[in-house]
Design a protein around this motif. Structure first.
Motif, PDB file in Angstrom:
ATOM      1  N   LYS A  62       0.823  -1.226   0.000  1.00 43.83           N
ATOM      2  CA  LYS A  62       0.000   0.000   0.000  1.00 43.83           C
ATOM      3  C   LYS A  62       0.855   1.274   0.000  1.00 43.83           C
ATOM      4  O   LYS A  62       0.626   2.205   0.776  1.00 43.83           O
ATOM      5  CB  LYS A  62      -0.973  -0.001   1.181  1.00 43.83           C
ATOM      6  N   LEU A  63       1.853   1.277  -0.902  1.00 42.67           N
ATOM      7  CA  LEU A  63       2.719   2.440  -1.067  1.00 42.67           C
ATOM      8  C   LEU A  63       2.296   3.190  -2.330  1.00 42.67           C
ATOM      9  O   LEU A  63       2.444   2.667  -3.435  1.00 42.67           O
ATOM     10  CB  LEU A  63       4.187   2.011  -1.207  1.00 42.67           C
ATOM     11  N   PRO A  64       1.758   4.379  -2.224  1.00 40.15           N
ATOM     12  CA  PRO A  64       1.340   5.120  -3.425  1.00 40.15           C
ATOM     13  C   PRO A  64       2.538   5.512  -4.292  1.00 40.15           C
ATOM     14  O   PRO A  64       3.496   6.107  -3.801  1.00 40.15           O
ATOM     15  CB  PRO A  64       0.649   6.367  -2.850  1.00 40.15           C
ATOM     16  N   LEU A  65       2.479   5.152  -5.574  1.00 41.68           N
ATOM     17  CA  LEU A  65       3.491   5.586  -6.540  1.00 41.68           C
ATOM     18  C   LEU A  65       2.909   6.779  -7.290  1.00 41.68           C
ATOM     19  O   LEU A  65       2.152   6.610  -8.247  1.00 41.68           O
ATOM     20  CB  LEU A  65       3.806   4.454  -7.532  1.00 41.68           C
ATOM     21  N   LEU A  66       3.268   7.968  -6.865  1.00 45.99           N
ATOM     22  CA  LEU A  66       2.661   9.162  -7.446  1.00 45.99           C
ATOM     23  C   LEU A  66       3.559   9.829  -8.472  1.00 45.99           C
ATOM     24  O   LEU A  66       3.131  10.130  -9.588  1.00 45.99           O
ATOM     25  CB  LEU A  66       2.310  10.157  -6.335  1.00 45.99           C
ATOM     26  N   ASP A  67       4.808  10.056  -8.107  1.00 47.75           N
ATOM     27  CA  ASP A  67       5.709  10.740  -9.041  1.00 47.75           C
ATOM     28  C   ASP A  67       6.990   9.935  -9.227  1.00 47.75           C
ATOM     29  O   ASP A  67       7.152   8.849  -8.656  1.00 47.75           O
ATOM     30  CB  ASP A  67       6.004  12.163  -8.564  1.00 47.75           C
ATOM     31  N   LEU A  68       7.914  10.476 -10.024  1.00 50.54           N
ATOM     32  CA  LEU A  68       9.127   9.728 -10.359  1.00 50.54           C
ATOM     33  C   LEU A  68      10.056   9.553  -9.170  1.00 50.54           C
ATOM     34  O   LEU A  68      10.790   8.571  -9.089  1.00 50.54           O
ATOM     35  CB  LEU A  68       9.863  10.411 -11.513  1.00 50.54           C
ATOM     36  N   LYS A  69      10.038  10.478  -8.226  1.00 47.73           N
ATOM     37  CA  LYS A  69      10.902  10.308  -7.047  1.00 47.73           C
ATOM     38  C   LYS A  69      10.431   9.130  -6.197  1.00 47.73           C
ATOM     39  O   LYS A  69      11.242   8.455  -5.563  1.00 47.73           O
ATOM     40  CB  LYS A  69      10.999  11.601  -6.235  1.00 47.73           C
ATOM     41  N   ASP A  70       9.120   8.852  -6.212  1.00 46.30           N
ATOM     42  CA  ASP A  70       8.607   7.656  -5.538  1.00 46.30           C
ATOM     43  C   ASP A  70       9.180   6.398  -6.179  1.00 46.30           C
ATOM     44  O   ASP A  70       9.647   5.486  -5.503  1.00 46.30           O
ATOM     45  CB  ASP A  70       7.077   7.606  -5.625  1.00 46.30           C
ATOM     46  N   PHE A  71       9.109   6.365  -7.509  1.00 41.83           N
ATOM     47  CA  PHE A  71       9.565   5.174  -8.232  1.00 41.83           C
ATOM     48  C   PHE A  71      11.067   4.970  -8.035  1.00 41.83           C
ATOM     49  O   PHE A  71      11.531   3.841  -7.800  1.00 41.83           O
ATOM     50  CB  PHE A  71       9.235   5.318  -9.718  1.00 41.83           C
ATOM     51  N   LYS A  72      11.844   6.055  -8.110  1.00 36.51           N
ATOM     52  CA  LYS A  72      13.294   5.943  -7.925  1.00 36.51           C
ATOM     53  C   LYS A  72      13.627   5.462  -6.512  1.00 36.51           C
ATOM     54  O   LYS A  72      14.542   4.659  -6.322  1.00 36.51           O
ATOM     55  CB  LYS A  72      13.963   7.295  -8.185  1.00 36.51           C
ATOM     56  N   LYS A  73      12.871   5.948  -5.529  1.00 32.06           N
ATOM     57  CA  LYS A  73      13.138   5.566  -4.143  1.00 32.06           C
ATOM     58  C   LYS A  73      12.915   4.064  -3.929  1.00 32.06           C
ATOM     59  O   LYS A  73      13.712   3.400  -3.249  1.00 32.06           O
ATOM     60  CB  LYS A  73      12.229   6.370  -3.201  1.00 32.06           C
ATOM     61  N   VAL A  74      11.844   3.530  -4.519  1.00 35.34           N
ATOM     62  CA  VAL A  74      11.574   2.092  -4.361  1.00 35.34           C
ATOM     63  C   VAL A  74      12.662   1.276  -5.045  1.00 35.34           C
ATOM     64  O   VAL A  74      13.102   0.245  -4.521  1.00 35.34           O
ATOM     65  CB  VAL A  74      10.184   1.727  -4.926  1.00 35.34           C
ATOM     66  N   LEU A  75      13.120   1.727  -6.214  1.00 43.53           N
ATOM     67  CA  LEU A  75      14.208   1.022  -6.917  1.00 43.53           C
ATOM     68  C   LEU A  75      15.472   0.987  -6.054  1.00 43.53           C
ATOM     69  O   LEU A  75      16.138  -0.045  -5.941  1.00 43.53           O
ATOM     70  CB  LEU A  75      14.508   1.722  -8.246  1.00 43.53           C
ATOM     71  N   GLN A  76      15.814   2.133  -5.462  1.00 43.13           N
ATOM     72  CA  GLN A  76      17.008   2.203  -4.615  1.00 43.13           C
ATOM     73  C   GLN A  76      16.843   1.342  -3.369  1.00 43.13           C
ATOM     74  O   GLN A  76      17.785   0.669  -2.939  1.00 43.13           O
ATOM     75  CB  GLN A  76      17.273   3.664  -4.230  1.00 43.13           C
ATOM     76  N   TYR A  77      15.644   1.339  -2.809  1.00 40.26           N
ATOM     77  CA  TYR A  77      15.365   0.535  -1.612  1.00 40.26           C
ATOM     78  C   TYR A  77      15.481  -0.956  -1.919  1.00 40.26           C
ATOM     79  O   TYR A  77      15.946  -1.738  -1.086  1.00 40.26           O
ATOM     80  CB  TYR A  77      13.961   0.866  -1.111  1.00 40.26           C
ATOM     81  N   ALA A  78      15.077  -1.341  -3.131  1.00 39.42           N
ATOM     82  CA  ALA A  78      15.069  -2.763  -3.516  1.00 39.42           C
ATOM     83  C   ALA A  78      16.456  -3.366  -3.555  1.00 39.42           C
ATOM     84  O   ALA A  78      16.622  -4.577  -3.346  1.00 39.42           O
ATOM     85  CB  ALA A  78      14.406  -2.925  -4.878  1.00 39.42           C
ATOM     86  N   THR A  79      17.482  -2.536  -3.812  1.00 33.59           N
ATOM     87  CA  THR A  79      18.850  -3.057  -3.859  1.00 33.59           C
ATOM     88  C   THR A  79      19.718  -2.487  -2.735  1.00 33.59           C
ATOM     89  O   THR A  79      20.926  -2.683  -2.740  1.00 33.59           O
ATOM     90  CB  THR A  79      19.495  -2.712  -5.226  1.00 33.59           C
ATOM     91  N   GLY A  80      19.065  -1.791  -1.803  1.00 33.98           N
ATOM     92  CA  GLY A  80      19.791  -1.229  -0.667  1.00 33.98           C
ATOM     93  C   GLY A  80      19.266  -1.757   0.645  1.00 33.98           C
ATOM     94  O   GLY A  80      19.363  -2.957   0.928  1.00 33.98           O
ATOM     95  N   GLU A  81      18.638  -0.883   1.416  1.00 36.80           N
ATOM     96  CA  GLU A  81      18.150  -1.250   2.749  1.00 36.80           C
ATOM     97  C   GLU A  81      17.102  -2.366   2.715  1.00 36.80           C
ATOM     98  O   GLU A  81      16.986  -3.150   3.660  1.00 36.80           O
ATOM     99  CB  GLU A  81      17.559  -0.022   3.455  1.00 36.80           C
ATOM    100  N   GLY A  82      16.320  -2.425   1.642  1.00 34.99           N
ATOM    101  CA  GLY A  82      15.258  -3.428   1.573  1.00 34.99           C
ATOM    102  C   GLY A  82      15.611  -4.651   0.748  1.00 34.99           C
ATOM    103  O   GLY A  82      14.732  -5.414   0.320  1.00 34.99           O
ATOM    104  N   LYS A  83      16.910  -4.852   0.511  1.00 33.56           N
ATOM    105  CA  LYS A  83      17.351  -5.953  -0.343  1.00 33.56           C
ATOM    106  C   LYS A  83      16.873  -7.318   0.159  1.00 33.56           C
ATOM    107  O   LYS A  83      16.347  -8.129  -0.616  1.00 33.56           O
ATOM    108  CB  LYS A  83      18.880  -5.931  -0.437  1.00 33.56           C
TER     109      LYS A  83
END
Length: 503
Positions: free
Chosen positions: A168-189
């Motif tokens: 339930k994470l709203p993807l509204l703008d491009l900074k949202d999308f970039k943040k999830v990408l970074q999280y996927a290979t960083g803290e949330g790996k």
């Protein structure tokens, strides 16, 4: 029967229609306009799409203006993509001119100056109703097409959308999308790997670079809230005329990726929102895409396939797409084959390549006993065009060189004061121009990361404290001197000595 009378009969027979229609002008034969030989396009077939082509300065924009005006008069809304900035004058009536009167006298139509209901829209920082869409609404497939991703990278984009849906994470703008990408290979790996499998850092890095490229073309202005509702494109004014929605694109001519992004998003939203209309007597909405070559010039194969699919499918929703460009060869063959109405202004033959293009263009039109198509294409004057349409049964109409009627509205831009007035009257400006930045994936993940970092720091401090305590404890146990000094025997001995001394 003279050739002129024969031509008049030929046009009347080929362009007879029982339903409502748009009159484009009157036919031309042997260089002379035949009065009352009206070239009509049935409303019934206007959702079969079309092309307006011709060299610079031959009158393409005025043809677009004429069709848009007549559709508005018949209660059909229109969307114009204005890249040159010369369409806003539709809001004001034509000042008239003796040459316009002369033209309409030749055609056999009265000329009535009038302005039309206009809505000014914008994708950028220009004044007007702001057009936006959220990344979630855009969807993983369309976003992947725009970014020209590989199959593996498309899979990662799909996983990102799935993760955001699941959490339930709203993807509204491009900074949202970039943040999830970074999280996927960083803290949330670990979290991603346990739920969705391993995600390659090199792939996410490539996707991030392509998003940055899109941002550099101004896409951050387009992605976000409040999302534009496509139902607002089909409004009718109090007089029963359809609104002419004009998107100001003068400052994004050098950013074709943003233009393509917006157009595909809009078409996908219209297709997903509008109900099936079937074989209706009139279209629901007509879209004119000026400078259409900008869409196709740098489009990938995947993007072209997406455009072709939408062109094929959206007709059933009562939507007509009209591409305006200099040469028909600017439009891919698979898209060109779907276009029912073709309005071809003059082409210029300065080079061997030009002559080859003219020959190919001529082959797209039906043969005519009245014209040598290749010759006519180079001899048409300003405001004249070859027209081939579809009749009410979907059959091609006879080819007609046509003197086109003049626009009823101003053939020029609005003044700054007139533009401010038009925007000031808009009901949609209040609805869409307030910027909204509610909590979304970016903020939620930042908070989550910050909390995790604090917990990690606290845990680290606790471990350090425990190690120090443990170290002191071990040191006390292992030191023999300390052991002796703190033993009960030693203490009793010392106390005994002290007692003797005191006595």
């Amino acid at each position: 029967m003279s050739r002129k009378e024969d031509f008049l009969s030929h046009i009347e027979k080929g362009y007879t229609t029982k339903g409502d229609y748009v009159t484009m002008g009157a036919g031309i034969v042997d260089g002379e306009t035949v009065k009352n030989a009206f070239v009509k396009v049935p409303l019934k077939t206007l959702n079969r799409h079309g092309l307006i082509a011709g060299a610079t300065g031959t009158g393409k924009t005025k043809t677009l203006q004429v069709i848009a005006e007549n559709l508005s008069d018949k209660g059909i809304p229109v969307l114009l993509m204005d890249l040159k900035g010369d369409l806003s004058g539709i809001a004001q009536p034509s000042p008239g001119h003796p040459k316009i009167d002369e033209r309409h006298e030749k055609i056999g139509l009265p000329f009535e100056p009038k302005g039309f209901p206009v809505e000014i829209l914008t994708l950028s920082e220009q004044d007007g109703v702001r057009l936006r869409a959220t990344v979630s609404e855009f969807g993983p497939v369309l976003l992947s097409r725009i970014l020209d991703l590989t199959v593996t990278q498309e899979g990662i984009v799909a996983v990102v959308f799935k993760y955001c849906d699941d959490n339930k994470l709203p993807l509204l703008d491009l900074k949202d999308f970039k943040k999830v990408l970074q999280y996927a290979t960083g803290e949330g790996k670990k979290e991603f790997q346990s739920q969705y499998g391993r995600i390659s850092t090199s792939s996410t890095g490539t996707i991030l670079r392509k998003i940055i490229e899109l941002e550099q073309q101004g896409a951050e202005l387009f992605f976000g809230e409040k999302s534009f509702e496509v139902d607002d494109l089909v409004r009718i004014d109090e007089n029963g005329r359809g609104y002419i929605n004009i998107i100001r694109l003068t400052d994004i001519q050098d950013r074709p990726k943003l233009f393509s992004t917006f157009m595909l998003s809009l078409l996908a939203e219209i297709y997903g929102t509008f109900p099936e209309q079937g074989d209706s007597d009139r279209p629901e909405l007509i879209l004119f895409i000026d400078e259409a070559h900008l869409i196709f010039k740098e489009a990938s194969k995947a993007l072209l396939d997406q455009i072709e699919s939408i062109v094929k499918l959206i007709r059933s929703k009562g939507i007509g797409l009209y591409f305006v460009t200099q040469n028909p060869t600017d439009v891919p063959d698979d898209v060109l084959a779907q276009l029912g109405l073709k309005v071809q202004h003059a082409l210029r033959a300065f080079t061997a390549k030009d002559r080859k293009a003219i020959k190919l263009t001529a082959e797209n039109y039906p043969d005519s006993e009245f014209y040598d198509t290749k010759e006519v294409l180079t001899s048409l004057g300003i405001g004249e065009a070859l027209i081939s349409a579809l009749d009410e049964k979907g059959r091609p109409t006879p080819l007609a060189a046509t003197m086109l009627r003049a626009p009823m509205s101003r053939m020029d831009v609005l003044t700054p004061a007139e533009l401010d007035e038009a925007i000031g009257k808009s009901k949609l400006v209040k609805k869409y121009n307030e910027e909204i930045d509610r909590e979304s994936a970016y903020e939620v993940l930042n908070e989550k990361i910050e909390k995790a970092e604090k917990e990690a720091e606290k845990e680290k401090e606790q471990k350090t404290k425990t190690r120090r305590t443990s170290s002191r404890s071990r040191s006390t146990r292992m030191n023999p001197v300390v052991k002796v000094l703190t033993s009960a025997t030693f203490i009793r001995g010392v106390l005994g000595v002290l007692k003797k001394v005191i006595r």
